[in-house]
Design a protein around this motif. Structure first.
Motif, PDB file in Angstrom:
ATOM      1  N   LYS A  62     -29.508 -18.629  20.438  1.00 43.89           N
ATOM      2  CA  LYS A  62     -30.135 -18.779  21.749  1.00 43.89           C
ATOM      3  C   LYS A  62     -29.128 -18.444  22.856  1.00 43.89           C
ATOM      4  N   ILE A  63     -29.595 -17.617  23.805  1.00 42.80           N
ATOM      5  CA  ILE A  63     -28.772 -17.310  24.970  1.00 42.80           C
ATOM      6  C   ILE A  63     -29.634 -17.397  26.222  1.00 42.80           C
ATOM      7  N   LYS A  64     -28.984 -17.483  27.362  1.00 40.47           N
ATOM      8  CA  LYS A  64     -29.704 -17.510  28.632  1.00 40.47           C
ATOM      9  C   LYS A  64     -29.906 -16.075  29.129  1.00 40.47           C
ATOM     10  N   THR A  65     -31.060 -15.838  29.717  1.00 40.73           N
ATOM     11  CA  THR A  65     -31.396 -14.489  30.188  1.00 40.73           C
ATOM     12  C   THR A  65     -30.357 -13.952  31.165  1.00 40.73           C
ATOM     13  N   LYS A  66     -29.818 -14.831  31.994  1.00 36.32           N
ATOM     14  CA  LYS A  66     -28.850 -14.386  33.006  1.00 36.32           C
ATOM     15  C   LYS A  66     -27.535 -13.882  32.388  1.00 36.32           C
ATOM     16  N   ASP A  67     -27.314 -14.204  31.094  1.00 42.73           N
ATOM     17  CA  ASP A  67     -26.077 -13.788  30.435  1.00 42.73           C
ATOM     18  C   ASP A  67     -26.215 -12.470  29.668  1.00 42.73           C
ATOM     19  N   LYS A 178     -19.077 -19.700  27.337  1.00 48.61           N
ATOM     20  CA  LYS A 178     -20.366 -20.347  27.101  1.00 48.61           C
ATOM     21  C   LYS A 178     -20.831 -20.311  25.646  1.00 48.61           C
ATOM     22  N   TYR A 179     -20.380 -19.297  24.892  1.00 50.09           N
ATOM     23  CA  TYR A 179     -20.960 -19.074  23.576  1.00 50.09           C
ATOM     24  C   TYR A 179     -19.924 -19.034  22.449  1.00 50.09           C
ATOM     25  N   THR A 183     -22.362 -15.842  18.114  1.00 47.57           N
ATOM     26  CA  THR A 183     -23.367 -15.459  19.112  1.00 47.57           C
ATOM     27  C   THR A 183     -22.950 -14.183  19.837  1.00 47.57           C
ATOM     28  N   TYR A 187     -25.091 -10.562  19.527  1.00 44.20           N
ATOM     29  CA  TYR A 187     -25.747  -9.898  20.656  1.00 44.20           C
ATOM     30  C   TYR A 187     -25.026  -8.631  21.105  1.00 44.20           C
TER      31      TYR A 187
END
Length: 304
Positions: A62-67, A178-179, A183, A187
């Protein structure tokens, strides 16, 4: 101890990158172009990572769209751009010159890291950067090749390959805030795959791609010098400065040179040995000197 493990991981990653020629030569002989091989590399790496992710690391997918731009940076701006520039440079000039321009990357990482992460620009780092560049010059045997091979396009794309190579350390360091390493690796190759597959139209060579020998070499390329190598490198970045990591990673041309000697009966003379020594010395300088200074400081503090 953690710092030593990070150094080991980055060294292992660079060593795995150094064996990439084995897979590239085989896939070239089968009938794939350089950029098609890059597409095979990133797409098979993504397939492997996807299988590992859904079976063992679902919580890390899972990641945030802004990243997304950060991963687009590591996958497209770094990996795809680096490979395109590097292959273009090879077609424009002597391979030795192309390699030397590629390994301007540590110097670029040192500068970027100073600006973005406020990493110290020490004398040891500068000496190490110069040492690695000289080491690469000696290893590639630049003395035996002519600078007449240097073209303006080759110079620009060669420096571009160094920039793209350097940017993985930068985007990787940003993403690590953050990750987890898995991850980031996942990505990065997802983005590279999405970009490269339409560009290369790899499906047009499906008859070649799905032969047993091709699949085996493609899986090897996707796993060893790609998934495992980039995971180790990204993991190493967790506990070590990106500028140091880039310098340590210059053991890659040493491994590639030794591989050429052992597997392909390529020559390795005194000049190449000097280059190897320079790179090893630079890696030692950038990692050991600071530790010794720290020990001396502790000793002086104890005496007081």
């Amino acid at each position: 101890m953690r710092n030593k493990m990070s150094i080991l991981m980055i060294t292992l990653a660079a060593s795995l990158w150094g064996i990439i020629a084995i897979f590239v030569k085989q896939l070239t002989d089968i009938g794939f172009t350089p950029m098609e091989i890059v597409a095979i590399r990133v797409s098979f790496a993504f397939i492997i990572l996807f299988w590992i992710g859904i079976s063992s690391f679902k919580n890390q997918l899972k990641i945030k769209t802004k990243d997304i731009p950060v991963f687009a940076g590591s996958g497209i701006v770094s990996i795809v751009f680096f490979n395109w520039c590097y292959f273009t440079t090879i077609n424009q000039m002597n391979l030795s010159l192309a390699v030397i321009l590629l390994y301007t990357a540590p110097a670029m990482v040192v500068v970027f890291s100073r600006i973005l992460f406020k990493e110290k620009l020490t004398k040891q780092k500068m000496v190490a950067v110069i040492g690695t560049l000289l080491g690469c010059i000696f290893i590639t045997g630049i003395g035996s090749s002519s600078t007449e091979d240097l073209t303006m396009i080759g110079l620009i794309t060669g420096l571009g390959s160094g920039l793209g190579y350097a940017l993985y350390s930068i985007f990787g360091k940003i993403a690590l805030e953050k990750y987890k390493p898995f991850t980031i690796t996942f990505y990065t190759f997802l983005m590279a795959t999405i970009f490269l597959l339409p560009l290369t139209s790899l499906w047009e060579k499906a008859d070649l791609l799905f032969q047993i020998d091709t699949l085996l070499w493609a899986l090897g390329l996707g796993l060893l010098p790609t998934v495992i190598a980039y995971f180790f490198y990204t993991k190493g970045l967790e506990k070590i400065e990106s500028s140091k990591a880039a310098i340590i990673a210059t053991v890659e041309p040493i491994v590639a040179t030794l591989l050429g000697v052992v597997l392909y009966q390529e020559g390795m003379g005194l000049v190449q040995m000097i280059g190897t020594g320079l790179i090893f010395s630079s890696v030692i300088i950038v990692n050991i000197t600071k530790k010794k200074k720290h020990q001396l400081t502790l000793e002086n503090t104890t005496k007081v």
